[in-house]
Scaffold this motif. Structure first.
Motif, PDB file in Angstrom:
ATOM      1  N   THR A   2       0.820  -1.221   0.000  1.00  0.00           N
ATOM      2  CA  THR A   2       0.000   0.000   0.000  1.00  0.00           C
ATOM      3  C   THR A   2       0.856   1.274   0.000  1.00  0.00           C
ATOM      4  OG1 THR A   2      -1.411  -1.365   1.374  1.00  0.00           O
ATOM      5  CG2 THR A   2      -2.141   0.898   1.020  1.00  0.00           C
ATOM      6  N   PRO A   3       1.788   1.453   0.982  1.00  0.00           N
ATOM      7  CA  PRO A   3       2.586   2.683   0.927  1.00  0.00           C
ATOM      8  C   PRO A   3       3.443   2.776  -0.330  1.00  0.00           C
ATOM      9  CG  PRO A   3       3.373   1.221   2.671  1.00  0.00           C
ATOM     10  CD  PRO A   3       2.113   0.639   2.152  1.00  0.00           C
ATOM     11  N   LEU A   4       3.839   1.613  -0.852  1.00  0.00           N
ATOM     12  CA  LEU A   4       4.682   1.616  -2.037  1.00  0.00           C
ATOM     13  C   LEU A   4       3.919   2.161  -3.249  1.00  0.00           C
ATOM     14  CD1 LEU A   4       7.575   0.664  -2.292  1.00  0.00           C
ATOM     15  CD2 LEU A   4       6.736  -1.422  -3.338  1.00  0.00           C
ATOM     16  N   THR A   5       2.645   1.785  -3.336  1.00  0.00           N
ATOM     17  CA  THR A   5       1.818   2.270  -4.453  1.00  0.00           C
ATOM     18  C   THR A   5       1.711   3.795  -4.370  1.00  0.00           C
ATOM     19  OG1 THR A   5       0.555   0.266  -4.100  1.00  0.00           O
ATOM     20  CG2 THR A   5      -0.380   1.849  -5.634  1.00  0.00           C
ATOM     21  N   MET A   6       1.564   4.282  -3.158  1.00  0.00           N
ATOM     22  CA  MET A   6       1.483   5.724  -2.930  1.00  0.00           C
ATOM     23  C   MET A   6       2.772   6.401  -3.387  1.00  0.00           C
ATOM     24  SD  MET A   6      -0.496   7.944  -1.268  1.00  0.00           S
ATOM     25  CE  MET A   6      -1.219   7.553   0.294  1.00  0.00           C
ATOM     26  N   LEU A   7       3.903   5.838  -2.933  1.00  0.00           N
ATOM     27  CA  LEU A   7       5.222   6.379  -3.307  1.00  0.00           C
ATOM     28  C   LEU A   7       5.382   6.440  -4.821  1.00  0.00           C
ATOM     29  CD1 LEU A   7       7.908   4.655  -1.041  1.00  0.00           C
ATOM     30  CD2 LEU A   7       7.740   7.080  -1.584  1.00  0.00           C
ATOM     31  N   LYS A   8       5.043   5.338  -5.452  1.00  0.00           N
ATOM     32  CA  LYS A   8       5.219   5.240  -6.901  1.00  0.00           C
ATOM     33  C   LYS A   8       4.384   6.317  -7.604  1.00  0.00           C
ATOM     34  CE  LYS A   8       4.987   1.926 -10.656  1.00  0.00           C
ATOM     35  NZ  LYS A   8       4.589   0.623 -11.080  1.00  0.00           N
ATOM     36  N   GLY A   9       3.134   6.459  -7.157  1.00  0.00           N
ATOM     37  CA  GLY A   9       2.234   7.442  -7.764  1.00  0.00           C
ATOM     38  C   GLY A   9       2.829   8.838  -7.714  1.00  0.00           C
ATOM     39  N   TYR A  10       3.264   9.243  -6.519  1.00  0.00           N
ATOM     40  CA  TYR A  10       3.810  10.597  -6.365  1.00  0.00           C
ATOM     41  C   TYR A  10       5.110  10.779  -7.136  1.00  0.00           C
ATOM     42  CZ  TYR A  10       0.345  12.344  -3.118  1.00  0.00           C
ATOM     43  OH  TYR A  10      -0.827  12.802  -2.583  1.00  0.00           O
ATOM     44  N   LEU A  11       5.960   9.724  -7.146  1.00  0.00           N
ATOM     45  CA  LEU A  11       7.234   9.828  -7.879  1.00  0.00           C
ATOM     46  C   LEU A  11       6.964  10.035  -9.371  1.00  0.00           C
ATOM     47  CD1 LEU A  11       9.408   7.032  -6.206  1.00  0.00           C
ATOM     48  CD2 LEU A  11       9.841   9.483  -6.173  1.00  0.00           C
ATOM     49  N   GLU A  12       6.004   9.294  -9.896  1.00  0.00           N
ATOM     50  CA  GLU A  12       5.698   9.416 -11.330  1.00  0.00           C
ATOM     51  C   GLU A  12       5.137  10.808 -11.641  1.00  0.00           C
ATOM     52  OE1 GLU A  12       3.294   5.986 -12.082  1.00  0.00           O
ATOM     53  OE2 GLU A  12       5.022   4.809 -12.756  1.00  0.00           O
ATOM     54  N   MET A  13       4.267  11.289 -10.731  1.00  0.00           N
ATOM     55  CA  MET A  13       3.697  12.633 -10.945  1.00  0.00           C
ATOM     56  C   MET A  13       4.796  13.688 -10.924  1.00  0.00           C
ATOM     57  SD  MET A  13       0.235  12.211  -8.718  1.00  0.00           S
ATOM     58  CE  MET A  13      -0.254  13.910  -8.585  1.00  0.00           C
ATOM     59  N   MET A  14       5.727  13.535  -9.994  1.00  0.00           N
ATOM     60  CA  MET A  14       6.849  14.497  -9.906  1.00  0.00           C
ATOM     61  C   MET A  14       7.636  14.494 -11.194  1.00  0.00           C
ATOM     62  SD  MET A  14       8.707  14.264  -6.293  1.00  0.00           S
ATOM     63  CE  MET A  14       7.823  14.372  -4.798  1.00  0.00           C
ATOM     64  N   ARG A  15       7.923  13.275 -11.686  1.00  0.00           N
ATOM     65  CA  ARG A  15       8.731  13.152 -12.903  1.00  0.00           C
ATOM     66  C   ARG A  15       8.012  13.794 -14.099  1.00  0.00           C
ATOM     67  NH1 ARG A  15       9.935   7.326 -15.223  1.00  0.00           N
ATOM     68  NH2 ARG A  15       7.695   7.556 -15.457  1.00  0.00           N
ATOM     69  N   GLU A  16       6.691  13.654 -14.082  1.00  0.00           N
ATOM     70  CA  GLU A  16       5.918  14.253 -15.185  1.00  0.00           C
ATOM     71  C   GLU A  16       5.783  15.772 -15.018  1.00  0.00           C
ATOM     72  OE1 GLU A  16       5.481  12.173 -17.460  1.00  0.00           O
ATOM     73  OE2 GLU A  16       5.884  10.467 -16.146  1.00  0.00           O
ATOM     74  N   GLY A  17       6.283  16.316 -13.903  1.00  0.00           N
ATOM     75  CA  GLY A  17       6.243  17.762 -13.693  1.00  0.00           C
ATOM     76  C   GLY A  17       4.936  18.251 -13.090  1.00  0.00           C
ATOM     77  N   ALA A  18       4.157  17.376 -12.476  1.00  0.00           N
ATOM     78  CA  ALA A  18       2.872  17.778 -11.893  1.00  0.00           C
ATOM     79  C   ALA A  18       3.045  18.742 -10.724  1.00  0.00           C
ATOM     80  CB  ALA A  18       2.100  16.545 -11.445  1.00  0.00           C
ATOM     81  N   PHE A  19       4.225  18.753 -10.090  1.00  0.00           N
ATOM     82  CA  PHE A  19       4.452  19.677  -8.947  1.00  0.00           C
ATOM     83  C   PHE A  19       5.483  20.727  -9.319  1.00  0.00           C
ATOM     84  CE2 PHE A  19       3.466  15.456  -7.111  1.00  0.00           C
ATOM     85  CZ  PHE A  19       2.186  15.759  -6.651  1.00  0.00           C
ATOM     86  N   GLY A  20       5.543  21.069 -10.548  1.00  0.00           N
ATOM     87  CA  GLY A  20       6.520  22.071 -11.001  1.00  0.00           C
ATOM     88  C   GLY A  20       7.594  21.415 -11.842  1.00  0.00           C
ATOM     89  N   GLU A  21       8.240  22.223 -12.603  1.00  0.00           N
ATOM     90  CA  GLU A  21       9.240  21.694 -13.529  1.00  0.00           C
ATOM     91  C   GLU A  21      10.419  21.062 -12.790  1.00  0.00           C
ATOM     92  OE1 GLU A  21      11.541  23.477 -17.299  1.00  0.00           O
ATOM     93  OE2 GLU A  21       9.603  24.406 -16.797  1.00  0.00           O
ATOM     94  N   VAL A  22      10.921  19.935 -13.310  1.00  0.00           N
ATOM     95  CA  VAL A  22      12.102  19.299 -12.669  1.00  0.00           C
ATOM     96  C   VAL A  22      13.313  19.497 -13.559  1.00  0.00           C
ATOM     97  CG1 VAL A  22      10.997  17.512 -11.245  1.00  0.00           C
ATOM     98  CG2 VAL A  22      11.341  17.086 -13.662  1.00  0.00           C
ATOM     99  N   ASN A  23      14.443  19.807 -12.915  1.00  0.00           N
ATOM    100  CA  ASN A  23      15.655  19.969 -13.727  1.00  0.00           C
ATOM    101  C   ASN A  23      16.274  18.591 -13.999  1.00  0.00           C
ATOM    102  OD1 ASN A  23      17.259  19.192 -11.568  1.00  0.00           O
ATOM    103  ND2 ASN A  23      17.458  21.311 -10.824  1.00  0.00           N
ATOM    104  N   ARG A  24      17.358  18.575 -14.750  1.00  0.00           N
ATOM    105  CA  ARG A  24      17.953  17.311 -15.218  1.00  0.00           C
ATOM    106  C   ARG A  24      18.396  16.416 -14.038  1.00  0.00           C
ATOM    107  NH1 ARG A  24      18.384  14.392 -18.945  1.00  0.00           N
ATOM    108  NH2 ARG A  24      20.263  13.314 -19.634  1.00  0.00           N
ATOM    109  N   ASP A  25      19.057  17.059 -13.059  1.00  0.00           N
ATOM    110  CA  ASP A  25      19.530  16.286 -11.898  1.00  0.00           C
ATOM    111  C   ASP A  25      18.362  15.670 -11.135  1.00  0.00           C
ATOM    112  OD1 ASP A  25      22.051  16.888 -12.516  1.00  0.00           O
ATOM    113  OD2 ASP A  25      22.325  18.466 -11.007  1.00  0.00           O
TER     114      ASP A  25
END
Ligand SMILES: Nc1ncnc2c1ncn2[C@@H]1O[C@H](COP(=O)(O)OP(=O)(O)O)[C@@H](O)[C@H]1O
Ligand SMILES: [Mg+2]
Length: 388
Positions: free
Chosen positions: A169-192
């Motif tokens: 259960t917590p892992l699914t949550m982690l994965k969801g947020y990580l993917e959203m971050m990568r897609e830029g849902a919480f603001g643009e991400v730089n290369r690093d």
């Protein structure tokens, strides 16, 4: 080395004085009185000198004294007579000595010997009863220990199943947020940041696979492994897994060869679980093969069977350890400094999945030269013919 005694039953020389013959198990304590009985019939019957386990059985002389049939003086006299005869090269048993001295007649000796045999039989019966009780006690102890092991095993299985589900259960949550971050849902991400997120997702994937394997394994352990069998061709299953493995192979400098016969017959299989099996075999082959090695996956039609094999030129497995590798959570190198990662769960689960498909994984290997894992599934026409 000289052998003092000969077993009356199997005629083998006995090395030490003991109650039972070490070769045939004959009760040697019974032998002595029996010989006394026989010697009253004929000296010829004796042949060789048998075992006289006087330290184990009450001696005939003492029994006779106890029974009041002879006096101690008469016994001494008979023993001296026995010794005298022995120096003349004649083996005389005590019963015979007493008869020859006119102390007892044949009937009295026979009676005494019979009483002795009965006493021995009684003692033997008691000893056997005690032994049986002892065996029963030990069997019960073992049964209880086995019961306890089963309970502990069940507790362990439940523990793994529960923890795995809880971790998911917590892992699914982690994965969801990580993917959203990568897609830029919480603001643009730089290369690093993107690279860091990629690494996190990769680790999350590994953890997810491990947890899924654990859940699958606990189902299999409880006999609850459910398969969705549909007609499919093994090339479909293999091709997808080979694509994933190709990346790994390239990264490690290993040549991955694929040989799939054309028009493979259809087999009944659970595509997802069979894919898992192929993936695990390829992962192992790549893991245990050094750079510049070769891993080869083959699938061919073999007289109504679709035969799948994964061969590598890796480190190999010693013959005597081939069975071990299918034990759950078991790795051949279980040292803390072990070189290869993993949990030791793969082959155990793989074997159960293949078995659930009605087949068996076979492995052949040579240390230093590589291994080959193979199994066969019946082509659908064959499977239907067999059922009808
Ligand atoms: N292709 C192979 N070559 C050499 N050894 C192997 C191979 N596949 C499996 N093994 C041995 O069998 C053990 C169990 O394999 P597995 O159950 O897949 O666990 P894991 O891969 O997690 O170690 C491995 O740790 C390894 O010692
Ligand atoms: Mg493995």
């Amino acid at each position: 080395m000289t052998h003092a005694f000969i077993c009356p039953q199997c005629q083998k020389p006995i090395r030490k004085v003991q109650r039972y013959c070490e070769y045939c198990g004959a009760d040697l304590a019974i032998d002595a009185p029996l010989r006394e009985l026989l010697s009253s019939e004929s000296d010829q019957v004796m042949g060789q000198v048998g075992l006289e386990p006087e330290i184990l059985t009450p001696r005939l002389g003492e029994t006779l004294v106890q029974q009041g049939k002879i006096t101690t003086q008469q016994l001494d006299q008979a023993l001296i007579y026995q010794q005298e005869q022995a120096t003349l090269g004649r083996q005389v048993r005590l019963g015979r000595a007493l008869r020859e001295l006119g102390v007892l007649d044949e009937v009295a000796v026979d009676e005494a010997v019979t009483v002795q045999i009965l006493q021995l039989q009684e003692a033997l019966k008691q000893a056997n009863q005690e032994l049986e009780q002892h065996v029963q006690m030990r069997t019960e102890e073992l049964r209880q220990a086995l019961e306890r092991i089963r309970e502990l095993y069940q507790i362990k299985s439940n523990f793994i199943a529960n923890v795995s589900h809880e971790l998911r259960t917590p892992l699914t949550m982690l994965k969801g947020y990580l993917e959203m971050m990568r897609e830029g849902a919480f603001g643009e991400v730089n290369r690093d940041q993107e690279e860091a997120l990629e690494a996190l997702l990769k680790s999350e994937n590994r953890l997810e696979k491990l947890i899924d394997d654990l859940i699958l394994f606990t189902y299999a352990e409880r006999g609850e492994l459910s398969l969705t069998l549909i007609p499919c061709q093994m090339n479909e299953v293999i091709t997808q897994k080979v694509q994933e493995a190709q990346l790994q192979a390239r990264a490690k400098g290993i040549t991955l060869q694929v040989e799939i016969s054309e028009n493979l017959p259809f087999v009944f299989c659970d595509i997802e679980k069979m894919g898992w099996v192929i993936g695990e075999l390829l992962t192992n082959a790549l893991k245990f093969t050094p750079s510049n090695g070769v891993v080869q996956i083959q699938a061919e039609d073999n007289q109504g069977l679709v035969h799948v094999s994964v061969k590598d030129t890796g480190i190999g497995i010693a013959n005597k350890r081939l069975e071990e590798i299918f034990m759950p959570f078991h790795q051949l190198d279980s040292s803390t400094t072990r070189h290869y990662g993993g949990t030791g769960l793969g082959l155990a689960l793989l074997q159960r999945i293949v078995e659930a498909h009605g087949s068996q994984v076979k492995v052949t290997s040579e240390v230093g030269n590589g291994s080959c894992f193979e199994f066969s599934l019946p082509a659908i026409s064959t499977a239907i013919e067999e059922q009808t």
